[in-house]
Design a protein around this motif. Structure first.
Motif, mmCIF file in Angstrom:
data_model
loop_
_atom_site.group_PDB
_atom_site.id
_atom_site.type_symbol
_atom_site.label_atom_id
_atom_site.label_comp_id
_atom_site.label_asym_id
_atom_site.label_seq_id
_atom_site.Cartn_x
_atom_site.Cartn_y
_atom_site.Cartn_z
ATOM 1 N N HIS A 109 0.994 -1.219 0.060
ATOM 2 C CA HIS A 109 0.042 -0.048 0.046
ATOM 3 C C HIS A 109 0.952 1.215 -0.021
ATOM 4 O O HIS A 109 0.512 2.089 -0.702
ATOM 5 C CB HIS A 109 -0.866 -0.004 1.119
ATOM 6 N N VAL A 112 2.204 1.857 -3.576
ATOM 7 C CA VAL A 112 1.019 1.895 -4.400
ATOM 8 C C VAL A 112 0.639 3.379 -4.619
ATOM 9 O O VAL A 112 0.293 4.283 -5.236
ATOM 10 C CB VAL A 112 0.092 0.947 -4.174
ATOM 11 N N ASN A 113 0.553 3.901 -2.991
ATOM 12 C CA ASN A 113 -0.058 5.159 -2.820
ATOM 13 C C ASN A 113 0.875 6.383 -3.139
ATOM 14 O O ASN A 113 0.426 7.246 -3.733
ATOM 15 C CB ASN A 113 -0.304 5.295 -1.269
ATOM 16 N N ALA A 154 -4.875 -4.068 -5.301
ATOM 17 C CA ALA A 154 -4.449 -2.885 -5.840
ATOM 18 C C ALA A 154 -4.228 -2.810 -7.485
ATOM 19 O O ALA A 154 -3.883 -1.887 -7.910
ATOM 20 C CB ALA A 154 -3.346 -2.198 -5.058
ATOM 21 N N SER A 233 -4.756 0.637 -0.095
ATOM 22 C CA SER A 233 -4.453 1.272 -1.349
ATOM 23 C C SER A 233 -5.496 2.665 -1.685
ATOM 24 O O SER A 233 -6.553 2.303 -1.373
ATOM 25 C CB SER A 233 -4.433 0.310 -2.718
ATOM 26 N N ALA A 235 -5.633 4.253 -4.440
ATOM 27 C CA ALA A 235 -5.351 4.363 -6.085
ATOM 28 C C ALA A 235 -6.679 4.574 -6.583
ATOM 29 O O ALA A 235 -6.989 5.335 -7.433
ATOM 30 C CB ALA A 235 -4.441 3.425 -6.661
ATOM 31 N N GLY A 305 -3.650 5.019 4.686
ATOM 32 C CA GLY A 305 -4.822 4.500 3.598
ATOM 33 C C GLY A 305 -5.534 6.083 3.337
ATOM 34 O O GLY A 305 -6.721 5.926 2.998
#
Lengths: 370, 370
Positions: A109, A112-113, A154, A233, A235, A305
């Motif tokens: 996460h 990805v973030n 994700a 995530s 996204a 998050g």
């Protein structure tokens, strides 16, 4: 809301609006300087000491325009014009498992973030492990399964990796480093340079959940509360935001150092003021209560998050509605705005009509939270 | 050349050519299986235990075609057709500084070389640091300066990074993880699938220098020798090779596990034999002598500035000349060839007319060499 000024934090006492301008002279444009001879925990906390270390050691040696933007990811332009975003993070959280997630979830996460914050659609991750001799294989498998689940959710693939083992006592269980690669859609531009006075500041949900969950999971505090990490995530939510508010100016996930530190980075990068309203900051009651007992301002507590978005005022309502339309965004809120003055400063308006300056995090009240 | 069979190594005794076929039945297509409940140093040594861990834990959880190629880098195709290569490595070498380089040099060269092995022109690196509380800032600055120098020499930019700090005792000084991104020129394809019987095996220089330099730098062996690590980027040399031998089949840098392990990976991936001539393996006399005293086969000792190339027989002379035209390639040699039999096996022809099977590295005679 917590009004304590703990020994760790450098928030000044509350004072009235008129005093602000004078007071901030000492903050303005002041870059933190590295004076330490030895690394201490604060250098890893994401606040003032981290910034000083990055400036004095890494920027100094590696100086290039990508690094100097000081974002969480670097935007790279390929010869054919396609833009990539690349971001890396090491994860050293302790304990490895906590209510709401594990180091495996965080490792996916977190990266990805960072890609989403830099405008990228996350595509691929690499994962590198430093394992301590004696670490249980079953525990490693569980953590890797968490990574696989987080990656699948994700929509990213873990495409390559590395494993090193160090003798017992030379590491603390395991450390994971992930690097992500994402694609930036044509025309998307996120930058502190695009932020203007009057822009609105949004947060995608409650603050402080992750840091407090990890703190309490260590069990060395006499506090019992059902606080779960928000590791996830963002996204998907960010894509909804881009759809509804095409002129999004700037995004950042308030991880180490929290909302307070991230807003300071924005204030320093723009030379503008970030003015937050304390009573609009979404804080779960149990998180707020635990912060109060520990004398820690939730503005400095890590999230894993959540994201902060700066949007044009005319798009603020649509942007907020888009975030709230996502199941993870129901607590999203507009928490403040960008102003001309006080320059390069974050101020919080208290419900009592006062104003306090929020500096970057100083020290490290919550070591190893990611 | 060393003929010892140390307790760490699973090379069988020498035996005559005719016996080989029967003997290799037990090796053929056998995938190492993970039976350990706890991580041990061998899982990080790049040999058989590492392969078992990767199979049982990482491949199992993350299964996708990029990972399954088991190269040191993943080749990714963007929507517009451009191919990228991405590679990551963590560095935990001890001591941090050794004759010929430091962890900073390794962290850049290791990842740059992995990109080159996957066919990429190295462009960008990320760097993530896990620092132990109390680590001297001056030492960090020196290591970061080594990274900057190595990156400049290799023509890559360090574009983003991360720093985490763990309490004293939770890490051993510092660990660095780098991830590289490179561009693959159109039409370039390197793959074990392209390797054919009759192809020639080249090495770009002497073997075992890095592993022995680090081993001796620890000072706990009663051996004095002036052995320097070969840590260096090979990307330049590889570009010369591609220019002279456009049909290069396969490249790999023999780091952890050495030439012996890397050739086993090739043998297993192709189902073919890799037949090496012992008296053509370039080994510096002092490295050979130190290996002899320690009972370690230089075929298993790590290199950090060398590569193995498999080329078509008609291009072998031109390929070797191209590598030798580079100042770092003057000791390059043709060291063997690819054969149909014994399938999936590495055999070494000894100067006495015998043949021995070289298995993957078993155990970890040289922990933390990168």
């Amino acid at each position: 809301m917590n009004q304590h000024v703990s020994e760790y934090l450098s928030t000044g006492p509350s004072f009235r609006e008129g005093e602000v301008i004078e007071r901030i002279e000492s903050f303005r444009s002041r870059r933190p300087r590295l004076r330490d001879e030895f690394i201490n925990l604060a250098h890893g906390a994401g606040g003032k000491a981290s910034a000083a270390l990055v400036d004095a050691v890494f920027l100094e040696a590696f100086r290039n325009p990508h690094l100097e933007s000081l974002g969480d990811g670097a935007v790279l332009t390929l010869p054919d014009g396609q833009q990539l975003v690349v971001s890396t993070d090491s994860f050293v959280v302790q304990p490895l498992r906590f209510p709401g997630g594990s180091i495996g979830h965080l490792a996916v996460h977190g990266t990805v973030n960072d890609l989403a914050m830099a405008g990228g659609a996350p595509c691929w991750l690499t994962a590198s492990f430093v394992l301590e001799e004696g670490f249980p294989v079953a525990e490693l498998k569980d953590i890797v399964a968490d990574m696989a689940a987080a990656a699948e959710a994700a929509g990213v693939q873990i495409v390559t990796g590395d494993t090193k083992v160090v003798p017992k006592g030379a590491a603390d269980g395991l450390f994971i480093t992930t690097t992500g690669v994402g694609l930036v859609p044509p025309g998307r531009q996120l930058s502190a340079r695009r932020v203007r006075p009057g822009d609105r500041v949004l947060i995608s949900g409650t603050i402080g959940d992750h840091g407090m969950a990890v703190m309490l999971a260590r069990g060395d505090l006499a506090i019992e509360a059902d606080i779960r990490s928000d590791t996830a995530s963002v996204a998907d939510m960010v894509e909804r935001l881009h759809g509804a508010a095409p002129s999004v100016r700037w995004l950042r996930d308030p991880t180490r150092g929290g909302v307070g530190t991230v807003c300071n980075e924005l204030a320093r990068a723009t030379g503008l003021a970030v003015v937050l309203d304390e009573d609009r900051l979404p804080v779960r009651p149990d998180v707020g209560g635990a912060c109060e007992m520990l004398g820690i301002d939730p503005l400095y507590v890590a999230n894993e998050g959540k994201f902060i978005a700066v949007v044009a005022p005319e798009e603020a309502d649509a942007a907020l509605a888009a975030i709230r339309s996502h199941p993870a965004g129901i607590d999203a809120a507009e928490i403040g705005e960008i102003a001309e003055e006080p320059a390069s400063t974050v101020v919080v308006r208290t419900p009592f009509g006062g104003t306090r300056i929020v500096d970057m995090l100083v020290g490290d009240p919550l070591p190893r939270i990611c």
